[in-house]
Scaffold this motif. Sequence first.
Motif, PDB file in Angstrom:
ATOM      1  N   GLY A 267       6.215 -10.702 -16.732  1.00 22.30           N
ATOM      2  CA  GLY A 267       4.917 -11.125 -16.231  1.00 22.30           C
ATOM      3  C   GLY A 267       3.932  -9.992 -16.004  1.00 22.30           C
ATOM      4  O   GLY A 267       2.771 -10.095 -16.417  1.00 22.30           O
ATOM      5  N   PRO A 268       4.339  -8.887 -15.339  1.00 27.06           N
ATOM      6  CA  PRO A 268       3.387  -7.805 -15.119  1.00 27.06           C
ATOM      7  C   PRO A 268       2.864  -7.180 -16.412  1.00 27.06           C
ATOM      8  O   PRO A 268       1.714  -6.744 -16.470  1.00 27.06           O
ATOM      9  N   VAL A 269       3.706  -7.139 -17.440  1.00 27.38           N
ATOM     10  CA  VAL A 269       3.273  -6.585 -18.727  1.00 27.38           C
ATOM     11  C   VAL A 269       2.209  -7.489 -19.344  1.00 27.38           C
ATOM     12  O   VAL A 269       1.175  -7.021 -19.833  1.00 27.38           O
ATOM     13  N   VAL A 270       2.463  -8.795 -19.304  1.00 24.68           N
ATOM     14  CA  VAL A 270       1.503  -9.752 -19.852  1.00 24.68           C
ATOM     15  C   VAL A 270       0.218  -9.737 -19.035  1.00 24.68           C
ATOM     16  O   VAL A 270      -0.884  -9.759 -19.588  1.00 24.68           O
ATOM     17  N   GLY A 271       0.351  -9.676 -17.719  1.00 27.63           N
ATOM     18  CA  GLY A 271      -0.832  -9.637 -16.865  1.00 27.63           C
ATOM     19  C   GLY A 271      -1.687  -8.404 -17.099  1.00 27.63           C
ATOM     20  O   GLY A 271      -2.913  -8.498 -17.180  1.00 27.63           O
ATOM     21  N   ASN A 272      -1.035  -7.247 -17.222  1.00 25.29           N
ATOM     22  CA  ASN A 272      -1.786  -6.013 -17.478  1.00 25.29           C
ATOM     23  C   ASN A 272      -2.496  -6.070 -18.819  1.00 25.29           C
ATOM     24  O   ASN A 272      -3.610  -5.556 -18.979  1.00 25.29           O
ATOM     25  N   PHE A 273      -1.849  -6.694 -19.798  1.00 27.72           N
ATOM     26  CA  PHE A 273      -2.458  -6.812 -21.125  1.00 27.72           C
ATOM     27  C   PHE A 273      -3.681  -7.726 -21.073  1.00 27.72           C
ATOM     28  O   PHE A 273      -4.684  -7.472 -21.732  1.00 27.72           O
ATOM     29  N   SER A 274      -3.588  -8.768 -20.281  1.00 26.15           N
ATOM     30  CA  SER A 274      -4.642  -9.785 -20.281  1.00 26.15           C
ATOM     31  C   SER A 274      -5.899  -9.290 -19.567  1.00 26.15           C
ATOM     32  O   SER A 274      -6.937  -9.127 -20.185  1.00 26.15           O
ATOM     33  N   MET A 275      -5.800  -9.059 -18.276  1.00 24.59           N
ATOM     34  CA  MET A 275      -6.918  -8.466 -17.541  1.00 24.59           C
ATOM     35  C   MET A 275      -6.655  -8.540 -16.052  1.00 24.59           C
ATOM     36  O   MET A 275      -5.704  -9.180 -15.599  1.00 24.59           O
ATOM     37  N   LYS A 276      -7.517  -7.887 -15.316  1.00 19.77           N
ATOM     38  CA  LYS A 276      -7.424  -7.920 -13.862  1.00 19.77           C
ATOM     39  C   LYS A 276      -8.664  -8.610 -13.305  1.00 19.77           C
ATOM     40  O   LYS A 276      -9.754  -8.436 -13.805  1.00 19.77           O
ATOM     41  N   GLY A 277      -8.506  -9.401 -12.263  1.00 23.32           N
ATOM     42  CA  GLY A 277      -9.624 -10.104 -11.650  1.00 23.32           C
ATOM     43  C   GLY A 277      -9.117 -11.296 -10.893  1.00 23.32           C
ATOM     44  O   GLY A 277      -8.238 -11.183 -10.052  1.00 23.32           O
ATOM     45  N   LEU A 278      -9.648 -12.450 -11.202  1.00 18.98           N
ATOM     46  CA  LEU A 278      -9.177 -13.685 -10.597  1.00 18.98           C
ATOM     47  C   LEU A 278      -8.066 -14.235 -11.484  1.00 18.98           C
ATOM     48  O   LEU A 278      -8.222 -14.308 -12.698  1.00 18.98           O
ATOM     49  N   SER A 279      -6.931 -14.588 -10.897  1.00 20.68           N
ATOM     50  CA  SER A 279      -5.805 -15.024 -11.724  1.00 20.68           C
ATOM     51  C   SER A 279      -5.079 -16.212 -11.113  1.00 20.68           C
ATOM     52  O   SER A 279      -5.081 -16.412  -9.895  1.00 20.68           O
ATOM     53  N   PHE A 280      -4.455 -17.000 -11.992  1.00 19.47           N
ATOM     54  CA  PHE A 280      -3.657 -18.159 -11.605  1.00 19.47           C
ATOM     55  C   PHE A 280      -2.377 -18.136 -12.440  1.00 19.47           C
ATOM     56  O   PHE A 280      -2.353 -17.587 -13.539  1.00 19.47           O
ATOM     57  N   THR A 281      -1.336 -18.764 -11.946  1.00 26.01           N
ATOM     58  CA  THR A 281      -0.145 -18.997 -12.759  1.00 26.01           C
ATOM     59  C   THR A 281       0.525 -20.285 -12.319  1.00 26.01           C
ATOM     60  O   THR A 281       0.471 -20.653 -11.144  1.00 26.01           O
ATOM     61  N   ASN A 282       1.129 -20.987 -13.295  1.00 24.26           N
ATOM     62  CA  ASN A 282       1.978 -22.105 -12.895  1.00 24.26           C
ATOM     63  C   ASN A 282       3.405 -21.596 -12.712  1.00 24.26           C
ATOM     64  O   ASN A 282       3.713 -20.452 -13.066  1.00 24.26           O
ATOM     65  N   THR A 283       4.270 -22.405 -12.130  1.00 24.84           N
ATOM     66  CA  THR A 283       5.650 -21.998 -11.875  1.00 24.84           C
ATOM     67  C   THR A 283       6.566 -23.200 -12.072  1.00 24.84           C
ATOM     68  O   THR A 283       6.109 -24.313 -12.348  1.00 24.84           O
ATOM     69  N   SER A 284       7.850 -22.966 -11.909  1.00 19.14           N
ATOM     70  CA  SER A 284       8.812 -24.066 -11.963  1.00 19.14           C
ATOM     71  C   SER A 284       8.430 -25.136 -10.950  1.00 19.14           C
ATOM     72  O   SER A 284       7.878 -24.834  -9.886  1.00 19.14           O
ATOM     73  N   PRO A 285       8.707 -26.415 -11.242  1.00 23.06           N
ATOM     74  CA  PRO A 285       8.340 -27.479 -10.309  1.00 23.06           C
ATOM     75  C   PRO A 285       9.088 -27.370  -8.989  1.00 23.06           C
ATOM     76  O   PRO A 285      10.306 -27.491  -8.935  1.00 23.06           O
ATOM     77  N   LEU A 286       8.340 -27.115  -7.932  1.00 23.49           N
ATOM     78  CA  LEU A 286       8.897 -26.933  -6.594  1.00 23.49           C
ATOM     79  C   LEU A 286       8.117 -27.714  -5.543  1.00 23.49           C
ATOM     80  O   LEU A 286       8.611 -27.946  -4.452  1.00 23.49           O
ATOM     81  N   GLN A 287       6.899 -28.095  -5.894  1.00 19.85           N
ATOM     82  CA  GLN A 287       6.000 -28.749  -4.923  1.00 19.85           C
ATOM     83  C   GLN A 287       5.972 -30.254  -5.135  1.00 19.85           C
ATOM     84  O   GLN A 287       5.796 -30.738  -6.252  1.00 19.85           O
ATOM     85  N   THR A 288       6.148 -30.972  -4.043  1.00 19.29           N
ATOM     86  CA  THR A 288       6.077 -32.423  -4.125  1.00 19.29           C
ATOM     87  C   THR A 288       4.648 -32.890  -3.907  1.00 19.29           C
ATOM     88  O   THR A 288       4.000 -32.483  -2.932  1.00 19.29           O
ATOM     89  N   PRO A 289       4.100 -33.702  -4.808  1.00 26.89           N
ATOM     90  CA  PRO A 289       2.761 -34.249  -4.565  1.00 26.89           C
ATOM     91  C   PRO A 289       2.748 -35.108  -3.296  1.00 26.89           C
ATOM     92  O   PRO A 289       3.774 -35.681  -2.918  1.00 26.89           O
ATOM     93  N   THR A 290       1.619 -35.174  -2.660  1.00 27.17           N
ATOM     94  CA  THR A 290       1.488 -35.990  -1.456  1.00 27.17           C
ATOM     95  C   THR A 290       1.936 -37.425  -1.736  1.00 27.17           C
ATOM     96  O   THR A 290       1.562 -38.012  -2.748  1.00 27.17           O
ATOM     97  N   ARG A 291       2.799 -37.947  -0.872  1.00 25.84           N
ATOM     98  CA  ARG A 291       3.383 -39.285  -0.925  1.00 25.84           C
ATOM     99  C   ARG A 291       4.575 -39.393  -1.887  1.00 25.84           C
ATOM    100  O   ARG A 291       5.148 -40.476  -2.019  1.00 25.84           O
TER     101      ARG A 291
END
Length: 344
Positions: free
Chosen positions: A112-136
Amino acid sequence: MLGQLSRRQILSLVHGKRLFSSKPNNDVIPVEEARRFIIDSMVKVGVQENHSTALADVLVAADYRGHFSHGMNRLEMYVNDILNKICDGNALPSIVKENVCTALVDGKNGLGPVVGNFSMKGLSFTNTSPLQTPTRAKAAALGTNPLTVAAPAKNGETFFLDMATTAVALGKIEIQNRKNEPLPEGWAIDKSGKVTTDGRVAMQEGCLLPLGGTEINSGYKGYGLAFMVELFCGILSGSDYGPKIRRWLEADRPANLGQCFIAVDPNCFAPGFSDRLQDMMDFCRNMEPTESSKPVLVAGDPEKMHMDKVNRQGGITYLQNQIDASAALAEKLGVDAMKSVIRS
């Protein structure tokens, strides 16, 4: 063999009650020594030095800033993913298509850090493995889906927001398990949809509550933020998304995550950006607090205070169980264990 351990087995080893104590270590690990250990460990499993250094910079920065859930705590998983060929530590990202202001980058299943450094620095987001339950809901469908915003103020100051869209990041659950302490209410639910304080249930069933917690406390806002991050990452990039991403404790295939990086030049807009940002930060810091011992802070202040503490004492204070886990990893890999120094 280390290379044959699953993520679940590693977590069992690292978090097992019989192995570790939650007491802080009395000595400290110099920042450069922690960095050296991570680089040596990754190089030992075949990752080229500059990629190992990129990873070390990120993991050590997390510990230096006080976010131990995202630092050395993650090293053994990276090692195992390399050994099991789930991640290609030497992969070089490439641009798939671009125009004057956007680019679609293939990270080639690299670090991830290699890909991030290649892409750019600034505002960033990433998705991850499903861990969060939607409300309800009772099951996980979205990741912790963190977002980060950094902006320059005056005199070297920076507004630096880095947050998960769950009530807490998964690593906080791991740290509670390391310390053999219950979770605060509002972090996770069990398979029946009830709030749980059992960290091992939270890890096994992978149901973290969204930022805000349950519906009565506006958890649907955190759920909405997580969905927004997914829109920018998995859905926009064409990577896996939401429930299609492999689960956290499974490592039978590449994660195929998506990230989004956005850079905005303040000079393209109204002049005086840094002055106004500094003024806003100073205004908030100077507000009267509800408790005199707890001043009002802005994003990035707690990390700066922890960095100052590390600098004063000459190194990072790890829990004894982290020292033990790192020593065990060093022995398995055949690299020098981290060397501590007496706290200043």
